[in-house]
Design a protein around this motif. Structure first.
Motif, PDB file in Angstrom:
ATOM      1  N   PRO A 161      34.442  48.453  32.232  1.00 36.53           N
ATOM      2  CA  PRO A 161      34.924  48.262  33.609  1.00 36.53           C
ATOM      3  C   PRO A 161      35.063  46.776  33.904  1.00 36.53           C
ATOM      4  O   PRO A 161      34.277  45.960  33.429  1.00 36.53           O
ATOM      5  N   GLU A 162      36.067  46.444  34.709  1.00 38.59           N
ATOM      6  CA  GLU A 162      36.469  45.048  34.820  1.00 38.59           C
ATOM      7  C   GLU A 162      36.097  44.422  36.168  1.00 38.59           C
ATOM      8  O   GLU A 162      36.130  45.077  37.218  1.00 38.59           O
ATOM      9  N   ALA A 163      35.787  43.155  36.115  1.00 38.90           N
ATOM     10  CA  ALA A 163      35.574  42.325  37.290  1.00 38.90           C
ATOM     11  C   ALA A 163      36.183  40.956  36.988  1.00 38.90           C
ATOM     12  O   ALA A 163      36.918  40.798  36.005  1.00 38.90           O
ATOM     13  N   LEU A 164      35.888  39.980  37.835  1.00 41.08           N
ATOM     14  CA  LEU A 164      36.339  38.620  37.583  1.00 41.08           C
ATOM     15  C   LEU A 164      35.129  37.700  37.632  1.00 41.08           C
ATOM     16  O   LEU A 164      34.384  37.689  38.614  1.00 41.08           O
ATOM     17  N   CYS A 165      34.898  36.951  36.565  1.00 47.88           N
ATOM     18  CA  CYS A 165      33.809  35.981  36.530  1.00 47.88           C
ATOM     19  C   CYS A 165      34.367  34.600  36.866  1.00 47.88           C
ATOM     20  O   CYS A 165      35.481  34.257  36.456  1.00 47.88           O
ATOM     21  N   TYR A 166      33.590  33.821  37.601  1.00 43.44           N
ATOM     22  CA  TYR A 166      34.082  32.514  38.026  1.00 43.44           C
ATOM     23  C   TYR A 166      32.953  31.503  38.120  1.00 43.44           C
ATOM     24  O   TYR A 166      31.785  31.855  38.289  1.00 43.44           O
ATOM     25  N   ARG A 167      33.330  30.229  38.005  1.00 41.15           N
ATOM     26  CA  ARG A 167      32.384  29.123  38.093  1.00 41.15           C
ATOM     27  C   ARG A 167      32.310  28.660  39.551  1.00 41.15           C
ATOM     28  O   ARG A 167      33.186  27.937  40.034  1.00 41.15           O
ATOM     29  N   SER A 168      31.260  29.047  40.238  1.00 41.93           N
ATOM     30  CA  SER A 168      31.141  28.691  41.649  1.00 41.93           C
ATOM     31  C   SER A 168      31.009  27.184  41.846  1.00 41.93           C
ATOM     32  O   SER A 168      31.460  26.638  42.865  1.00 41.93           O
ATOM     33  N   ASP A 169      30.422  26.476  40.884  1.00 42.85           N
ATOM     34  CA  ASP A 169      30.294  25.020  41.024  1.00 42.85           C
ATOM     35  C   ASP A 169      31.653  24.334  40.967  1.00 42.85           C
ATOM     36  O   ASP A 169      31.918  23.375  41.697  1.00 42.85           O
ATOM     37  N   GLY A 384      29.736  49.355  38.347  1.00 39.10           N
ATOM     38  CA  GLY A 384      29.625  50.796  38.576  1.00 39.10           C
ATOM     39  C   GLY A 384      30.776  51.316  39.408  1.00 39.10           C
ATOM     40  O   GLY A 384      31.366  52.365  39.110  1.00 39.10           O
ATOM     41  N   THR A 385      31.138  50.585  40.466  1.00 33.60           N
ATOM     42  CA  THR A 385      32.281  50.974  41.293  1.00 33.60           C
ATOM     43  C   THR A 385      33.569  50.919  40.495  1.00 33.60           C
ATOM     44  O   THR A 385      34.425  51.805  40.594  1.00 33.60           O
ATOM     45  N   ALA A 386      33.722  49.867  39.691  1.00 31.36           N
ATOM     46  CA  ALA A 386      34.920  49.752  38.861  1.00 31.36           C
ATOM     47  C   ALA A 386      35.024  50.908  37.879  1.00 31.36           C
ATOM     48  O   ALA A 386      36.110  51.448  37.645  1.00 31.36           O
ATOM     49  N   ALA A 387      33.891  51.311  37.296  1.00 35.88           N
ATOM     50  CA  ALA A 387      33.890  52.422  36.348  1.00 35.88           C
ATOM     51  C   ALA A 387      34.296  53.728  37.020  1.00 35.88           C
ATOM     52  O   ALA A 387      35.020  54.551  36.434  1.00 35.88           O
ATOM     53  N   GLU A 388      33.855  53.918  38.254  1.00 38.25           N
ATOM     54  CA  GLU A 388      34.209  55.130  38.992  1.00 38.25           C
ATOM     55  C   GLU A 388      35.694  55.174  39.340  1.00 38.25           C
ATOM     56  O   GLU A 388      36.317  56.233  39.316  1.00 38.25           O
ATOM     57  N   GLN A 389      36.247  54.024  39.658  1.00 44.99           N
ATOM     58  CA  GLN A 389      37.618  53.972  40.162  1.00 44.99           C
ATOM     59  C   GLN A 389      38.665  53.735  39.083  1.00 44.99           C
ATOM     60  O   GLN A 389      39.856  53.946  39.322  1.00 44.99           O
ATOM     61  N   ALA A 390      38.246  53.302  37.899  1.00 52.93           N
ATOM     62  CA  ALA A 390      39.204  52.995  36.832  1.00 52.93           C
ATOM     63  C   ALA A 390      39.934  54.258  36.377  1.00 52.93           C
ATOM     64  O   ALA A 390      39.346  55.342  36.314  1.00 52.93           O
ATOM     65  N   PRO A 391      41.222  54.144  36.067  1.00 53.94           N
ATOM     66  CA  PRO A 391      41.958  55.313  35.580  1.00 53.94           C
ATOM     67  C   PRO A 391      41.461  55.747  34.207  1.00 53.94           C
ATOM     68  O   PRO A 391      40.977  54.927  33.424  1.00 53.94           O
ATOM     69  N   VAL A 392      41.556  57.029  33.933  1.00 57.32           N
ATOM     70  CA  VAL A 392      41.242  57.532  32.598  1.00 57.32           C
ATOM     71  C   VAL A 392      42.429  57.210  31.704  1.00 57.32           C
ATOM     72  O   VAL A 392      43.510  57.775  31.849  1.00 57.32           O
ATOM     73  N   GLN A 393      42.233  56.286  30.795  1.00 60.67           N
ATOM     74  CA  GLN A 393      43.347  55.768  30.020  1.00 60.67           C
ATOM     75  C   GLN A 393      43.736  56.691  28.867  1.00 60.67           C
ATOM     76  O   GLN A 393      42.903  57.399  28.301  1.00 60.67           O
ATOM     77  N   VAL A 394      45.004  56.649  28.549  1.00 60.47           N
ATOM     78  CA  VAL A 394      45.530  57.399  27.411  1.00 60.47           C
ATOM     79  C   VAL A 394      45.330  56.562  26.154  1.00 60.47           C
ATOM     80  O   VAL A 394      45.924  55.487  26.023  1.00 60.47           O
ATOM     81  N   PRO A 395      44.475  57.002  25.227  1.00 61.94           N
ATOM     82  CA  PRO A 395      44.259  56.211  24.005  1.00 61.94           C
ATOM     83  C   PRO A 395      45.440  56.333  23.059  1.00 61.94           C
ATOM     84  O   PRO A 395      45.874  57.429  22.716  1.00 61.94           O
TER      85      PRO A 395
END
Length: 436
Positions: A161-169, A384-395
């Motif tokens: 599941p995906e998010a965005l990581c960033y450098r707050s400094d 966890g929210t991303a995992a719930e909302q992510a589409p079920v991908q076609v492999p």
């Protein structure tokens, strides 16, 4: 892997908040630890495990825990950083029948190849007892590793599941907001994310860019789609899929606007940039958390943060553990992968390394986890929210090969100034050559 799935040239390298104490206690008292992994003759067993990237088992202390529970077993891990190199070597070993480990990792972008083309080269785990485990995993994760005739060829490790990581400094230095909730609002769409990138570029610290590479942007955007390179019937559709073209166009535009550090993912220079500040944001499937920790080390603690992904939820990566035909210790290998994919171990791996579980029970255990390294970000909630909302991908049968050719072509745009049309033509030729 990580992707790298997306090639999961992935990685993983924690501590959590109040939940951690109870969670780790639960892990330590796992009932799954009582399974026997004795050799057939009751003697010592060296169990070989061959992986790519960094699955994080050693770093999370899981090998040591398993060996303590099974003193006759010694685990020997081999690891290849680049998944494409790993897969090529595995194919050679499968063809020749030699040099195979007892346990082999399989990236999610390869699992369709295993189930549809190489099922006879791997053990049917249902014959070893895997049928009793099906209810522990999501239907999509389980079915992806199941051959058309019902043979189960792998047990799920993590998902991406995906998010965005960033450098707050770095954000602060450029005059941008640093609050993860406020940022999620500003980059609710990819257009918003790229617009904020232009603001960053105008006031960024010297030699710092908005993103690591446009290949990273592209991969995370296509990870938000149900169908990417193949449709549900197995037809290759990458060159007619509007979602692929939209991700391509956005990535090309980011390069043209000078938002990328032009770093080839998984290269030494890219690894060094996690601590040098060469980029301020990176597309961040859950397994990337461990990779960042491994590269930025203690100096990066508190500088990084995690926010919701622009454009909606998606998935990039995830893997399986399989047992090849010809493994020396089939029973011991199954006992091990059954234990290490159980909820207690997957929960501990997420808490320490950031690998988001595929085991349903583990997902429930980690919902309140926060990560001190990432500015106490609520990673259990975000992923966890991303995992719930992510589409079920076609492999797709050759997803990783298609993805590699496209991201290679994007590298030409980014580092050589190749036009979008010419680079896309190169991608198409590369896909044709790769698939045969």
């Amino acid at each position: 892997m990580p992707v790298a799935r997306a090639a999961r040239h992935v990685a993983i390298r924690f501590g959590a908040v109040a939940l951690a104490g109870a969670l780790l206690a639960a892990c330590g008292s796992s009932s799954s630890g009582s399974s026997s992994a004795d050799g057939a003759d009751g003697g010592k067993v060296t169990l070989t495990v061959d992986l790519f990237g960094t699955f994080g088992y050693k770093e999370a202390g899981l090998y040591a825990e398993y060996q303590k529970l099974h003193p006759n077993v010694t685990i020997k891990e081999s690891d290849t950083e680049n998944e494409a190199d790993y897969w090529k070597a595995l194919q050679t070993r499968l063809a020749g029948g030699g040099g195979l480990a007892d346990v082999q990792g399989v990236e999610v972008g390869r699992i369709a190849s295993v189930t549809r083309q190489q099922a006879d080269k791997f053990e049917d785990l249902s014959a070893l007892g895997a049928k009793d485990l099906q209810a522990q995993f999501s239907q999509s994760k389980w079915s992806a590793a199941t051959a058309p005739d019902g043979r189960v060829l792998g047990l799920g490790t993590d998902t991406g599941p995906e998010a965005l990581c960033y450098r707050s400094d770095l954000f602060k230095a450029a005059g941008l907001p640093t609050d993860r909730v406020e940022l999620a609002k500003q980059w609710a769409t990819w257009d918003g994310y790229l617009a904020l990138g232009k603001q960053y570029a105008a006031k960024a610290p010297a030699k710092s860019h908005w993103m690591d590479s446009i290949a990273s942007l592209y991969s995370v955007m296509v990870g938000q789609q149900k169908e990417r390179y193949y449709d549900a019937s197995g037809k290759l559709i990458y060159d007619s899929n509007p979602a692929v073209k939209a991700a391509w166009n956005a990535s090309v535009k980011a390069a043209q606007d000078g938002l990328s550090a032009k770093l080839a993912q998984w290269a030494p220079e890219w690894n060094q940039a996690f601590s040098s500040g060469s980029f301020a944001t990176i597309a961040c499937p859950a397994w990337m958390l461990g990779y960042i920790k491994g590269q930025a080390a203690d100096a990066g603690k508190g500088k990084w943060d995690v926010a919701t992904l622009p454009g909606g939820a998606g998935n990039w990566g995830g893997s399986y553990l399989s047992i090849p035909k010809g493994a020396k210790h089939t029973k011991e290998a199954f006992d091990f992968i059954k234990w290490i994919t159980a909820k207690e171990q997957q929960a501990k791996l997420f808490t320490k390394q950031g690998s988001f579980p595929s085991n349903l029970g583990a997902i429930d255990l980690v919902k309140d986890v926060k990560d001190p390294y990432f500015s106490n970000a609520p990673i259990g909630t975000v992923f966890g929210t991303a995992a719930e909302q992510a589409p079920v991908q076609v492999p797709g049968l050759r997803d990783n090969d298609v993805n590699t050719q496209i991201t290679n072509a994007l590298g030409e745009v980014e580092r050589k100034g190749t036009s979008s049309d010419e680079a896309w033509s190169h991608a198409q030729k590369g896909v044709k050559n790769a698939l045969g």
